[in-house]
Motif scaffolding. Structure first.
Motif, mmCIF file in Angstrom:
data_model
loop_
_atom_site.group_PDB
_atom_site.id
_atom_site.type_symbol
_atom_site.label_atom_id
_atom_site.label_comp_id
_atom_site.label_asym_id
_atom_site.label_seq_id
_atom_site.Cartn_x
_atom_site.Cartn_y
_atom_site.Cartn_z
ATOM 1 N N LYS A 10 59.753 7.132 16.458
ATOM 2 C CA LYS A 10 59.102 8.341 16.985
ATOM 3 C C LYS A 10 58.023 7.964 17.997
ATOM 4 O O LYS A 10 57.939 8.564 19.075
ATOM 5 C CB LYS A 10 58.508 9.155 15.835
ATOM 6 C CG LYS A 10 57.897 10.484 16.261
ATOM 7 C CD LYS A 10 57.531 11.298 15.028
ATOM 8 C CE LYS A 10 56.805 12.561 15.324
ATOM 9 N NZ LYS A 10 57.360 13.408 16.327
ATOM 10 N N GLN A 11 57.217 6.980 17.684
ATOM 11 C CA GLN A 11 56.173 6.549 18.610
ATOM 12 C C GLN A 11 56.787 5.999 19.895
ATOM 13 O O GLN A 11 56.304 6.282 20.994
ATOM 14 C CB GLN A 11 55.276 5.500 17.965
ATOM 15 C CG GLN A 11 54.131 5.071 18.863
ATOM 16 C CD GLN A 11 53.216 4.067 18.196
ATOM 17 O OE1 GLN A 11 53.589 3.385 17.252
ATOM 18 N NE2 GLN A 11 52.002 3.981 18.699
ATOM 19 N N ALA A 12 57.858 5.238 19.770
ATOM 20 C CA ALA A 12 58.531 4.712 20.954
ATOM 21 C C ALA A 12 59.021 5.855 21.843
ATOM 22 O O ALA A 12 58.820 5.838 23.061
ATOM 23 C CB ALA A 12 59.697 3.808 20.533
ATOM 24 N N GLU A 13 59.637 6.844 21.215
ATOM 25 C CA GLU A 13 60.146 7.995 21.961
ATOM 26 C C GLU A 13 59.004 8.718 22.682
ATOM 27 O O GLU A 13 59.132 9.102 23.849
ATOM 28 C CB GLU A 13 60.867 8.946 21.011
ATOM 29 C CG GLU A 13 61.483 10.150 21.694
ATOM 30 C CD GLU A 13 62.202 11.052 20.710
ATOM 31 O OE1 GLU A 13 63.427 11.186 20.845
ATOM 32 O OE2 GLU A 13 61.533 11.607 19.810
ATOM 33 N N GLU A 14 57.870 8.887 21.997
ATOM 34 C CA GLU A 14 56.712 9.556 22.600
ATOM 35 C C GLU A 14 56.171 8.775 23.800
ATOM 36 O O GLU A 14 55.597 9.348 24.717
ATOM 37 C CB GLU A 14 55.610 9.760 21.560
ATOM 38 C CG GLU A 14 55.965 10.818 20.521
ATOM 39 C CD GLU A 14 55.010 10.861 19.339
ATOM 40 O OE1 GLU A 14 54.087 10.011 19.259
ATOM 41 O OE2 GLU A 14 55.197 11.743 18.477
ATOM 42 N N LEU A 15 56.371 7.460 23.790
ATOM 43 C CA LEU A 15 55.922 6.605 24.895
ATOM 44 C C LEU A 15 56.974 6.492 25.995
ATOM 45 O O LEU A 15 56.791 5.757 26.966
ATOM 46 C CB LEU A 15 55.568 5.211 24.368
ATOM 47 C CG LEU A 15 54.355 5.141 23.453
ATOM 48 C CD1 LEU A 15 54.231 3.752 22.832
ATOM 49 C CD2 LEU A 15 53.088 5.503 24.227
ATOM 50 N N GLY A 16 58.103 7.194 25.820
ATOM 51 C CA GLY A 16 59.163 7.150 26.820
ATOM 52 C C GLY A 16 60.068 5.940 26.705
ATOM 53 O O GLY A 16 60.775 5.594 27.657
ATOM 54 N N LEU A 17 60.054 5.292 25.540
ATOM 55 C CA LEU A 17 60.895 4.122 25.321
ATOM 56 C C LEU A 17 62.163 4.522 24.571
ATOM 57 O O LEU A 17 62.230 5.593 23.972
ATOM 58 C CB LEU A 17 60.134 3.067 24.506
ATOM 59 C CG LEU A 17 58.792 2.618 25.097
ATOM 60 C CD1 LEU A 17 58.117 1.645 24.143
ATOM 61 C CD2 LEU A 17 58.985 2.001 26.471
ATOM 62 N N VAL A 18 63.155 3.666 24.627
ATOM 63 C CA VAL A 18 64.390 3.866 23.873
ATOM 64 C C VAL A 18 64.456 2.785 22.803
ATOM 65 O O VAL A 18 63.868 1.718 22.936
ATOM 66 C CB VAL A 18 65.634 3.822 24.786
ATOM 67 C CG1 VAL A 18 65.673 5.046 25.679
ATOM 68 C CG2 VAL A 18 65.679 2.552 25.618
ATOM 69 N N THR A 19 65.161 3.068 21.706
ATOM 70 C CA THR A 19 65.250 2.115 20.599
ATOM 71 C C THR A 19 66.701 1.772 20.303
ATOM 72 O O THR A 19 67.607 2.589 20.483
ATOM 73 C CB THR A 19 64.567 2.662 19.330
ATOM 74 O OG1 THR A 19 65.114 3.938 19.008
ATOM 75 C CG2 THR A 19 63.064 2.795 19.519
ATOM 76 N N TYR A 20 66.875 0.558 19.831
ATOM 77 C CA TYR A 20 68.187 0.028 19.487
ATOM 78 C C TYR A 20 68.076 -0.718 18.170
ATOM 79 O O TYR A 20 67.070 -1.370 17.909
ATOM 80 C CB TYR A 20 68.688 -0.945 20.570
ATOM 81 C CG TYR A 20 68.914 -0.272 21.889
ATOM 82 C CD1 TYR A 20 70.165 0.208 22.228
ATOM 83 C CD2 TYR A 20 67.864 -0.075 22.784
ATOM 84 C CE1 TYR A 20 70.379 0.851 23.431
ATOM 85 C CE2 TYR A 20 68.068 0.569 23.990
ATOM 86 C CZ TYR A 20 69.326 1.030 24.305
ATOM 87 O OH TYR A 20 69.532 1.672 25.491
ATOM 88 N N SER A 21 69.121 -0.657 17.368
ATOM 89 C CA SER A 21 69.148 -1.335 16.080
ATOM 90 C C SER A 21 70.108 -2.530 16.161
ATOM 91 O O SER A 21 71.209 -2.410 16.702
ATOM 92 C CB SER A 21 69.623 -0.360 15.004
ATOM 93 O OG SER A 21 69.622 -0.976 13.749
#
Length: 108
Positions: free
Chosen positions: A12-23
């Motif tokens: 959620k924090q990554a998304e708020e910072l405009g980042l994308v996440t990968y597992s």
């Protein structure tokens, strides 16, 4: 705090910072040879690994820990004996540069 909550908060924090996440799930002993790229933040969600940033000593990481790899810093990693599961957060440009596929999309 449970790992599920920690992971949700990280994503959620990554998304708020405009980042994308990968597992990612690395096999035991999997090696990431020395390389560098833009900044990435990594949340270890299972297993262990050892990371080395530049010429610094090897850094052991385990579930629940966040590691920041600064842009341009050469680093390497070795997954532990039980493998290494992690979520990586980066910019969309960095994801394209590294050839990542579809990012994790959070349910609203």
């Amino acid at each position: 705090m449970s790992l599920d909550i920690l992971r949700h908060n990280f994503e959620k924090q990554a998304e708020e910072l405009g980042l994308v996440t990968y597992s990612f799930d690395d096999d035991p002993g999997q090696i990431h040879e020395p390389h560098s790229h833009g900044r990435v933040d990594i949340l270890t969600i299972s297993g262990t690994a050892e990371l080395r940033l530049g010429k610094e000593p090897w850094l052991p990481v385990c579930a629940g820990e966040v590691t920041v790899i600064p842009a341009g810093v050469e680093h390497r990693a070795i997954a532990g004996q039980d493998g290494w599961g992690y979520v990586l957060a980066c910019t969309e440009d960095e994801a394209r540069n590294q050839g990542f596929g579809t990012p994790i999309i959070l349910d609203k």
